[in-house]
Design an enzyme around this catalytic site. Structure first.
Site, mmCIF file in Angstrom:
data_model
loop_
_atom_site.group_PDB
_atom_site.id
_atom_site.type_symbol
_atom_site.label_atom_id
_atom_site.label_comp_id
_atom_site.label_asym_id
_atom_site.label_seq_id
_atom_site.Cartn_x
_atom_site.Cartn_y
_atom_site.Cartn_z
ATOM 1 N N VAL A 64 0.744 -1.220 -0.056
ATOM 2 C CA VAL A 64 0.111 0.007 0.402
ATOM 3 C C VAL A 64 0.731 1.201 0.324
ATOM 4 O O VAL A 64 0.203 2.337 -0.215
ATOM 5 C CB VAL A 64 -0.989 -0.159 1.437
ATOM 6 C CG1 VAL A 64 -2.119 -1.203 1.147
ATOM 7 C CG2 VAL A 64 -0.287 0.018 2.384
ATOM 8 N N ASN A 90 -7.643 -2.726 5.290
ATOM 9 C CA ASN A 90 -6.999 -3.454 6.640
ATOM 10 C C ASN A 90 -5.854 -3.019 7.079
ATOM 11 O O ASN A 90 -5.020 -3.352 8.397
ATOM 12 C CB ASN A 90 -7.623 -5.158 6.458
ATOM 13 C CG ASN A 90 -6.884 -6.080 7.170
ATOM 14 O OD1 ASN A 90 -7.178 -6.028 8.697
ATOM 15 N ND2 ASN A 90 -5.259 -6.367 6.851
ATOM 16 N N TYR A 168 0.269 6.328 15.767
ATOM 17 C CA TYR A 168 -1.250 5.142 14.905
ATOM 18 C C TYR A 168 -2.817 5.707 15.354
ATOM 19 O O TYR A 168 -3.431 5.948 14.322
ATOM 20 C CB TYR A 168 -0.422 3.922 16.563
ATOM 21 C CG TYR A 168 -1.095 2.597 16.005
ATOM 22 C CD1 TYR A 168 -1.179 1.929 14.929
ATOM 23 C CD2 TYR A 168 -3.188 2.981 16.287
ATOM 24 C CE1 TYR A 168 -2.480 1.036 14.817
ATOM 25 C CE2 TYR A 168 -3.668 1.579 16.242
ATOM 26 C CZ TYR A 168 -3.722 0.679 15.612
ATOM 27 O OH TYR A 168 -4.729 -0.557 15.076
ATOM 28 N N ASN A 206 -0.011 -6.415 17.763
ATOM 29 C CA ASN A 206 0.283 -6.096 19.378
ATOM 30 C C ASN A 206 1.309 -7.641 20.235
ATOM 31 O O ASN A 206 1.223 -7.115 21.577
ATOM 32 C CB ASN A 206 -0.557 -5.587 19.752
ATOM 33 C CG ASN A 206 -1.305 -7.138 19.591
ATOM 34 O OD1 ASN A 206 -1.591 -7.767 19.598
ATOM 35 N ND2 ASN A 206 -3.493 -6.475 19.106
HETATM 36 P P1 NAP Z 1 -1.085 -7.766 11.496
HETATM 37 O O1 NAP Z 1 -1.533 -9.265 11.948
HETATM 38 O O2 NAP Z 1 0.516 -7.307 11.650
HETATM 39 O O3 NAP Z 1 -1.612 -7.583 10.215
HETATM 40 C C1 NAP Z 1 -1.171 -6.586 9.412
HETATM 41 C C2 NAP Z 1 -1.282 -6.816 7.910
HETATM 42 O O4 NAP Z 1 -0.882 -5.577 7.092
HETATM 43 C C3 NAP Z 1 0.041 -8.196 7.641
HETATM 44 O O5 NAP Z 1 -0.510 -8.905 6.524
HETATM 45 C C4 NAP Z 1 0.689 -7.814 7.037
HETATM 46 O O6 NAP Z 1 2.241 -7.150 6.336
HETATM 47 C C5 NAP Z 1 0.335 -5.896 6.002
HETATM 48 N N1 NAP Z 1 0.558 -4.838 5.579
HETATM 49 C C6 NAP Z 1 1.844 -4.269 6.926
HETATM 50 N N2 NAP Z 1 1.676 -2.544 6.251
HETATM 51 C C7 NAP Z 1 2.042 -3.136 4.538
HETATM 52 C C8 NAP Z 1 1.694 -2.754 3.278
HETATM 53 N N3 NAP Z 1 2.728 -2.163 3.411
HETATM 54 N N4 NAP Z 1 1.190 -2.807 2.220
HETATM 55 C C9 NAP Z 1 0.986 -4.387 2.744
HETATM 56 N N5 NAP Z 1 0.373 -4.883 3.543
HETATM 57 C C10 NAP Z 1 1.006 -4.748 4.487
HETATM 58 O O7 NAP Z 1 -1.471 -6.914 12.674
HETATM 59 P P2 NAP Z 1 -3.431 -7.110 12.640
HETATM 60 O O8 NAP Z 1 -3.971 -6.725 13.882
HETATM 61 O O9 NAP Z 1 -4.282 -8.342 11.880
HETATM 62 O O10 NAP Z 1 -4.254 -5.709 11.536
HETATM 63 C C11 NAP Z 1 -5.122 -5.447 10.883
HETATM 64 C C12 NAP Z 1 -5.429 -4.045 11.070
HETATM 65 O O11 NAP Z 1 -6.185 -4.009 12.133
HETATM 66 C C13 NAP Z 1 -4.388 -2.919 10.897
HETATM 67 O O12 NAP Z 1 -5.369 -1.807 9.905
HETATM 68 C C14 NAP Z 1 -4.583 -2.850 11.975
HETATM 69 O O13 NAP Z 1 -3.922 -1.618 12.977
HETATM 70 C C15 NAP Z 1 -6.133 -3.487 12.998
HETATM 71 N N6 NAP Z 1 -6.295 -2.993 13.883
HETATM 72 C C16 NAP Z 1 -5.848 -4.168 15.042
HETATM 73 C C17 NAP Z 1 -5.880 -4.555 16.222
HETATM 74 C C18 NAP Z 1 -5.379 -5.443 16.560
HETATM 75 O O14 NAP Z 1 -5.629 -5.172 18.408
HETATM 76 N N7 NAP Z 1 -4.688 -6.268 16.643
HETATM 77 C C19 NAP Z 1 -7.543 -3.108 16.333
HETATM 78 C C20 NAP Z 1 -7.311 -1.917 16.187
HETATM 79 C C21 NAP Z 1 -7.011 -2.452 14.829
HETATM 80 P P3 NAP Z 1 3.061 -7.916 6.393
HETATM 81 O O15 NAP Z 1 2.680 -9.344 7.018
HETATM 82 O O16 NAP Z 1 4.093 -8.510 5.090
HETATM 83 O O17 NAP Z 1 3.663 -7.827 7.511
#
Ligand code: NAP
Length: 245
Positions: A64, A90, A168, A206
């Site tokens: 992205v 996402n 963030y 996290n």
């Molecule tokens: P995660 O397991 O770390 O997954 C994040 C995903 O985003 C991974 O597939 C990562 O790819 C991808 N990503 C990061 N930078 C990117 C880029 N430049 N281009 C394309 N893909 C990219 O985290 P998650 O918790 O599932 O997060 C998903 C979403 O939920 C995020 O937007 C996060 O802010 C939001 N969120 C999460 C929580 C929580 O508690 N977990 C709470 C609120 C919101 P790589 O594997 O290559 O790094």
């Protein structure tokens, strides 16, 4: 050739975490799922895993923060499917240990977080809009966070009022502004736009500290992605209700 009766869904950052679960459930609901990932190997692996589980899943290379990959992804979707029905923004990062209070946060970490979480989502949305406009009923879901709620941060008794992560939080507040403005801009079209707070979910983001499972974290995003023409637009949702901006 693509099956014209199936909805086509693109999920960014779908190789793991909440994105992978959204991809799985959207596939289970009968959509063609485009598994967006910046890492080719991990993206292919995730798409293959979903295929083995019985879903119509395809890897699509998409970083992205790399405009050329966004452009190529849009061209590939146009060529193979001719339209897009669901876009889930996402992909996201959190610069743990470098982000922090406004007075001290590492500026480069803040810049990178806003670049990925907000600019990245905006750029992908702009590139995919012509394809979404070709859908009879389209949905954009912006995976935001309650940490982006300015109302929350200005309410001293709020459960996360003590959290200081200016990069963030600002990235998700900006994403919410995109939801609000884009929903107004697209009013009267077939495209709905909403923000979702997944809730604190155990993922790599996290270091698996969140109490929720990815199934719980993905649920509201899946509901809004699949809501169809009678679904809401211009809102900030979490499982069971709405959040203040
Ligand atoms: P995660 O397991 O770390 O997954 C994040 C995903 O985003 C991974 O597939 C990562 O790819 C991808 N990503 C990061 N930078 C990117 C880029 N430049 N281009 C394309 N893909 C990219 O985290 P998650 O918790 O599932 O997060 C998903 C979403 O939920 C995020 O937007 C996060 O802010 C939001 N969120 C999460 C929580 C929580 O508690 N977990 C709470 C609120 C919101 P790589 O594997 O290559 O790094």
């Amino acid at each position: 050739m693509a099956d014209a009766t199936k909805r086509v869904a693109l999920i960014t950052g779908a190789n793991k975490g909440i994105g992978l679960e959204v991809a799985r459930q959207v596939g289970k609901a009968g959509c063609t799922v485009l598994v967006g990932a910046r890492n080719v190997e991990l993206g292919r692996e995730a798409a293959l895993r979903l295929k083995v589980e019985g879903h119509d899943a395809h890897f699509i290379a998409l970083d992205v923060v790399k405009p050329e990959t966004i452009k190529r992804a849009a061209e590939e979707i146009e060529r193979n499917f001719g339209r897009l029905d669901i876009l889930v923004n996402n992909a996201g990062i959190a610069a743990l240990g470098r982000d922090g209070a406004p007075s001290t946060a590492d500026i480069e970490a803040v810049r990178a977080t806003i670049e990925t979480n907000f600019i990245g989502a905006l750029a992908v949305t702009q590139a995919m809009l012509p394809l979404l406009r070709k859908s009879k009923s389209a949905s954009i879901v912006n995976v935001s966070s309650e940490l982006g709620s300015i109302t929350g941060h200005t309410t001293p008794e709020w459960k996360f009022a003590h959290v200081r992560a200016i990069g963030y939080s600002a990235s998700k507040a900006a994403m919410n502004m995109m939801t609000a403005q884009l929903a107004l801009e697209l009013a009267g079209t077939a495209i709905k736009v909403n923000s979702v707070n997944p809730g604190y979910t155990a993922t790599d983001l996290n270091k698996h500290s969140g109490p929720q499972t990815v199934q719980e974290g993905a649920a509201e995003t899946i509901r809004l992605a699949l809501a169809g023409p009678d679904g809401p637009t211009g809102g900030f949702y979490e499982t069971g209700g709405t959040l203040p901006w």
